[in-house]
Write a protein that holds these residues in place. Structure first.
Motif, PDB file in Angstrom:
ATOM      1  N   LYS A   1      -0.618   0.421  -4.660  1.00 30.71           N
ATOM      2  CA  LYS A   1       0.160  -0.527  -3.864  1.00 30.71           C
ATOM      3  C   LYS A   1       0.224  -1.853  -4.615  1.00 30.71           C
ATOM      4  O   LYS A   1      -0.810  -2.382  -5.042  1.00 30.71           O
ATOM      5  CB  LYS A   1      -0.474  -0.738  -2.495  1.00 30.71           C
ATOM      6  N   VAL A   2       1.432  -2.359  -4.771  1.00 32.62           N
ATOM      7  CA  VAL A   2       1.639  -3.627  -5.471  1.00 32.62           C
ATOM      8  C   VAL A   2       2.443  -4.547  -4.565  1.00 32.62           C
ATOM      9  O   VAL A   2       3.431  -4.122  -3.952  1.00 32.62           O
ATOM     10  CB  VAL A   2       2.388  -3.409  -6.804  1.00 32.62           C
ATOM     11  N   GLY A   3       2.019  -5.800  -4.469  1.00 32.74           N
ATOM     12  CA  GLY A   3       2.750  -6.763  -3.655  1.00 32.74           C
ATOM     13  C   GLY A   3       2.923  -8.071  -4.387  1.00 32.74           C
ATOM     14  O   GLY A   3       2.066  -8.464  -5.188  1.00 32.74           O
ATOM     15  N   CYS A   4       4.033  -8.737  -4.133  1.00 30.16           N
ATOM     16  CA  CYS A   4       4.275 -10.061  -4.696  1.00 30.16           C
ATOM     17  C   CYS A   4       4.473 -11.023  -3.528  1.00 30.16           C
ATOM     18  O   CYS A   4       5.272 -10.752  -2.618  1.00 30.16           O
ATOM     19  CB  CYS A   4       5.497 -10.046  -5.606  1.00 30.16           C
ATOM     20  N   PHE A   5       3.727 -12.113  -3.552  1.00 34.24           N
ATOM     21  CA  PHE A   5       3.749 -13.078  -2.456  1.00 34.24           C
ATOM     22  C   PHE A   5       4.099 -14.461  -2.981  1.00 34.24           C
ATOM     23  O   PHE A   5       3.663 -14.854  -4.073  1.00 34.24           O
ATOM     24  CB  PHE A   5       2.388 -13.131  -1.759  1.00 34.24           C
ATOM     25  N   GLU A   6       4.878 -15.178  -2.200  1.00 33.32           N
ATOM     26  CA  GLU A   6       5.126 -16.592  -2.464  1.00 33.32           C
ATOM     27  C   GLU A   6       4.540 -17.346  -1.273  1.00 33.32           C
ATOM     28  O   GLU A   6       5.090 -17.311  -0.168  1.00 33.32           O
ATOM     29  CB  GLU A   6       6.615 -16.875  -2.599  1.00 33.32           C
ATOM     30  N   GLY A   7       3.391 -17.988  -1.508  1.00 42.47           N
ATOM     31  CA  GLY A   7       2.627 -18.483  -0.380  1.00 42.47           C
ATOM     32  C   GLY A   7       2.162 -17.291   0.438  1.00 42.47           C
ATOM     33  O   GLY A   7       1.720 -16.284  -0.109  1.00 42.47           O
ATOM     34  N   GLU A   8       2.309 -17.358   1.741  1.00 37.46           N
ATOM     35  CA  GLU A   8       1.918 -16.239   2.594  1.00 37.46           C
ATOM     36  C   GLU A   8       3.063 -15.269   2.839  1.00 37.46           C
ATOM     37  O   GLU A   8       2.903 -14.280   3.551  1.00 37.46           O
ATOM     38  CB  GLU A   8       1.407 -16.779   3.936  1.00 37.46           C
ATOM     39  N   THR A   9       4.216 -15.546   2.231  1.00 33.59           N
ATOM     40  CA  THR A   9       5.396 -14.710   2.450  1.00 33.59           C
ATOM     41  C   THR A   9       5.464 -13.578   1.435  1.00 33.59           C
ATOM     42  O   THR A   9       5.450 -13.816   0.221  1.00 33.59           O
ATOM     43  CB  THR A   9       6.690 -15.546   2.366  1.00 33.59           C
ATOM     44  N   GLU A  10       5.531 -12.365   1.934  1.00 33.50           N
ATOM     45  CA  GLU A  10       5.675 -11.202   1.058  1.00 33.50           C
ATOM     46  C   GLU A  10       7.122 -11.127   0.596  1.00 33.50           C
ATOM     47  O   GLU A  10       8.040 -11.024   1.406  1.00 33.50           O
ATOM     48  CB  GLU A  10       5.298  -9.939   1.825  1.00 33.50           C
ATOM     49  N   ILE A  11       7.334 -11.186  -0.722  1.00 27.56           N
ATOM     50  CA  ILE A  11       8.702 -11.111  -1.241  1.00 27.56           C
ATOM     51  C   ILE A  11       9.010  -9.752  -1.861  1.00 27.56           C
ATOM     52  O   ILE A  11      10.170  -9.421  -2.107  1.00 27.56           O
ATOM     53  CB  ILE A  11       8.987 -12.238  -2.256  1.00 27.56           C
ATOM     54  N   PHE A  12       7.962  -8.959  -2.080  1.00 28.89           N
ATOM     55  CA  PHE A  12       8.181  -7.626  -2.641  1.00 28.89           C
ATOM     56  C   PHE A  12       6.922  -6.802  -2.461  1.00 28.89           C
ATOM     57  O   PHE A  12       5.805  -7.291  -2.613  1.00 28.89           O
ATOM     58  CB  PHE A  12       8.512  -7.726  -4.132  1.00 28.89           C
ATOM     59  N   THR A  13       7.101  -5.542  -2.111  1.00 31.86           N
ATOM     60  CA  THR A  13       5.978  -4.612  -2.075  1.00 31.86           C
ATOM     61  C   THR A  13       6.475  -3.218  -2.420  1.00 31.86           C
ATOM     62  O   THR A  13       7.616  -2.863  -2.107  1.00 31.86           O
ATOM     63  CB  THR A  13       5.288  -4.605  -0.691  1.00 31.86           C
TER      64      THR A  13
ATOM     65  N   LEU B   1      -3.173  -6.193   1.036  1.00 29.67           N
ATOM     66  CA  LEU B   1      -2.428  -6.947   0.025  1.00 29.67           C
ATOM     67  C   LEU B   1      -2.358  -8.423   0.408  1.00 29.67           C
ATOM     68  O   LEU B   1      -2.525  -9.312  -0.439  1.00 29.67           O
ATOM     69  CB  LEU B   1      -1.017  -6.369  -0.150  1.00 29.67           C
ATOM     70  N   GLU B   2      -2.088  -8.682   1.694  1.00 25.39           N
ATOM     71  CA  GLU B   2      -2.026 -10.062   2.174  1.00 25.39           C
ATOM     72  C   GLU B   2      -3.375 -10.768   1.981  1.00 25.39           C
ATOM     73  O   GLU B   2      -3.420 -11.952   1.618  1.00 25.39           O
ATOM     74  CB  GLU B   2      -1.644 -10.090   3.652  1.00 25.39           C
ATOM     75  N   ALA B   3      -4.459 -10.036   2.225  1.00 23.84           N
ATOM     76  CA  ALA B   3      -5.801 -10.614   2.086  1.00 23.84           C
ATOM     77  C   ALA B   3      -6.085 -10.983   0.638  1.00 23.84           C
ATOM     78  O   ALA B   3      -6.694 -12.028   0.353  1.00 23.84           O
ATOM     79  CB  ALA B   3      -6.846  -9.626   2.588  1.00 23.84           C
ATOM     80  N   MET B   4      -5.666 -10.137  -0.275  1.00 21.93           N
ATOM     81  CA  MET B   4      -5.882 -10.416  -1.687  1.00 21.93           C
ATOM     82  C   MET B   4      -5.119 -11.668  -2.121  1.00 21.93           C
ATOM     83  O   MET B   4      -5.652 -12.541  -2.811  1.00 21.93           O
ATOM     84  CB  MET B   4      -5.463  -9.200  -2.514  1.00 21.93           C
ATOM     85  N   ALA B   5      -3.874 -11.775  -1.674  1.00 21.77           N
ATOM     86  CA  ALA B   5      -3.068 -12.959  -2.007  1.00 21.77           C
ATOM     87  C   ALA B   5      -3.661 -14.212  -1.377  1.00 21.77           C
ATOM     88  O   ALA B   5      -3.758 -15.262  -2.022  1.00 21.77           O
ATOM     89  CB  ALA B   5      -1.624 -12.759  -1.535  1.00 21.77           C
ATOM     90  N   ALA B   6      -4.085 -14.094  -0.115  1.00 19.36           N
ATOM     91  CA  ALA B   6      -4.628 -15.254   0.592  1.00 19.36           C
ATOM     92  C   ALA B   6      -5.889 -15.779  -0.082  1.00 19.36           C
ATOM     93  O   ALA B   6      -6.107 -17.002  -0.166  1.00 19.36           O
ATOM     94  CB  ALA B   6      -4.910 -14.889   2.044  1.00 19.36           C
ATOM     95  N   GLY B   7      -6.740 -14.870  -0.568  1.00 23.69           N
ATOM     96  CA  GLY B   7      -7.960 -15.298  -1.251  1.00 23.69           C
ATOM     97  C   GLY B   7      -7.660 -16.090  -2.504  1.00 23.69           C
ATOM     98  O   GLY B   7      -8.298 -17.124  -2.782  1.00 23.69           O
ATOM     99  N   ALA B   8      -6.676 -15.636  -3.279  1.00 23.39           N
ATOM    100  CA  ALA B   8      -6.292 -16.352  -4.497  1.00 23.39           C
ATOM    101  C   ALA B   8      -5.701 -17.721  -4.160  1.00 23.39           C
ATOM    102  O   ALA B   8      -6.000 -18.725  -4.824  1.00 23.39           O
ATOM    103  CB  ALA B   8      -5.290 -15.530  -5.299  1.00 23.39           C
TER     104      ALA B   8
END
Length: 368
Positions: A16-28, A335-342
């Motif tokens: 699973k791969v996700g791209c986030f801009e801030g908390e907004t998922e722009i691609f998964t 995926l959201e959790a991983m982005a949020a941590g960064a």
């Protein structure tokens, strides 16, 4: 500033791969990998070039420019026990991920490795967030009745903590100020006690603890398990009951929770018995975690795929709402959790932790 984060969460035959801009998922995307080709690799880590290439092809199709990414985050498999948080990927962490220092060979080991490959290429940081071996147990939760044998903890830490963080923020509170019983109810089931931002107790889903689950036997009286292992005569077969062939699979020959719950609702007595037994056991463990928190529980939070089932949520609510309000968060936020941590690290809300290569606790601390 809205940071752009790429998250990478490898599974058995997909990533699973996700791209986030801030908390907004722009691609998964869930990148599929050829199962037969994966079998050709001697170790999990040998899959790295193949998986990376298939991921890059999908990102190229989607027009994702990796040079615009501010940080790369991978699932943190293969590490020794650590406290929760966001860890910067370095040589020590990578060396443990490559070999699977925790003794568990799982595709999650590839998360940090793939993230690091991209980070090095584009001169950006790479992180892991709340790895699978996150261990914040209190001392008494570690002890057993056998000298020299201690409880390990394997939980859905990433989703458990993110569910608690999101619930806190949605209610104008801080995770570090609240006490929760948090459950992940999916293919595996984690029931955990969170006290002021620390996950102080929970079941070992790899070791066979906790409620029955679709592929897991759950807690069994020790004497009965020993007798079964002797009768079976096959150590691997007996061990597989804890993660692969127990639970629904053992009783019903399927791991499909939707199939079991549907048949149960339609009047199939066997399916109903097993479905309701699982829920009964979940309720039992929720009660145990509430007791660990001395009854000071601000909420019982339910996450994971099976939480889409209204009957499951109702039974838990009917049995446990006297302890604290029950809240349902179907699905997962990995995926959201991983982005949020960064993002918390990049924005200065948290400081990235350093992986020491040593377990967070050892028996020497209590003189054993």
């Amino acid at each position: 500033m809205a940071y752009k984060i790429l998250t990478i969460n490898p599974g058995s035959t997909s990533t699973k791969v996700g791209c986030f801009e801030g908390e907004t998922e722009i691609f998964t995307v869930n990148v599929s990998h050829d199962a037969d080709q994966l079998k050709e690799f001697a170790t999990i880590s040998d899959q790295l070039p193949y998986r990376k290439e298939t991921i890059l092809m999908e990102l190229e199709k989607a027009g994702i420019d990796l040079s615009t990414i501010d940080a790369f985050v991978g699932r943190g498999g293969g590490l020794l026990a650590v406290e929760g948080g966001t860890y910067e990927v370095d040589e020590v962490l990578l060396s443990h991920a490559v070999k699977g220092a925790n003794g568990v060979q799982h595709p999650a080991q590839l998360g940090s490795q793939i993230a690091n490959e991209f980070a090095v290429q584009y001169n950006k940081p790479a992180f892991v967030v709340n790895p699978p071996d996150t261990d914040e147990l209190c001392l008494y939760a570690r002890m057993t009745g056998i000298k020299g044998v201690y409880r390990n903890v394997h939980l859905h830490a990433l989703n458990l903590k993110e569910t608690a963080i999101r619930h806190s923020e949605a209610n104008g509170a801080k995770y570090e100020d609240k006490n929760y019983v948090v459950c992940h109810i999916g293919g595996g089931i984690s029931i955990s006690a969170h006290q002021k931002g620390k996950m102080i107790d929970g079941n070992d889903i790899v070791g066979g603890e906790g409620p029955m689950a679709p592929t897991r036997c759950g807690s069994i009286p020790a004497a009965e398990m020993i007798r079964y292992a002797y009768k079976c005569g096959d150590q691997k077969e007996a061990l597989s009951l804890t993660t692969k062939t127990g639970g629904f699979v053992s009783h019903l020959g399927t791991s499909d929770a939707l199939e079991v719950s549907t048949k149960a609702a339609e009047g199939d007595e066997t399916c109903a018995r097993i479905w309701n037994t699982m829920i009964y056991q979940i309720i039992r463990y929720i009660g145990a975690m509430a007791a660990v928190l001395h009854g000071e529980v601000d909420g019982i939070l339910l996450g994971g795929g099976m939480v889409h089932n209204k009957d499951l949520v109702k039974q838990i609510t009917d049995s446990c709402s006297w302890i604290a309000p029950v809240y349902a968060y179907p699905g997962e936020f990995e995926l959201e959790a991983m982005a949020a941590g960064a993002i918390r690290v990049l924005s200065g809300q948290e400081t990235a932790k350093k992986y020491t290569g040593k377990p967070v606790w050892s028996p020497e601390e209590i003189g054993e």
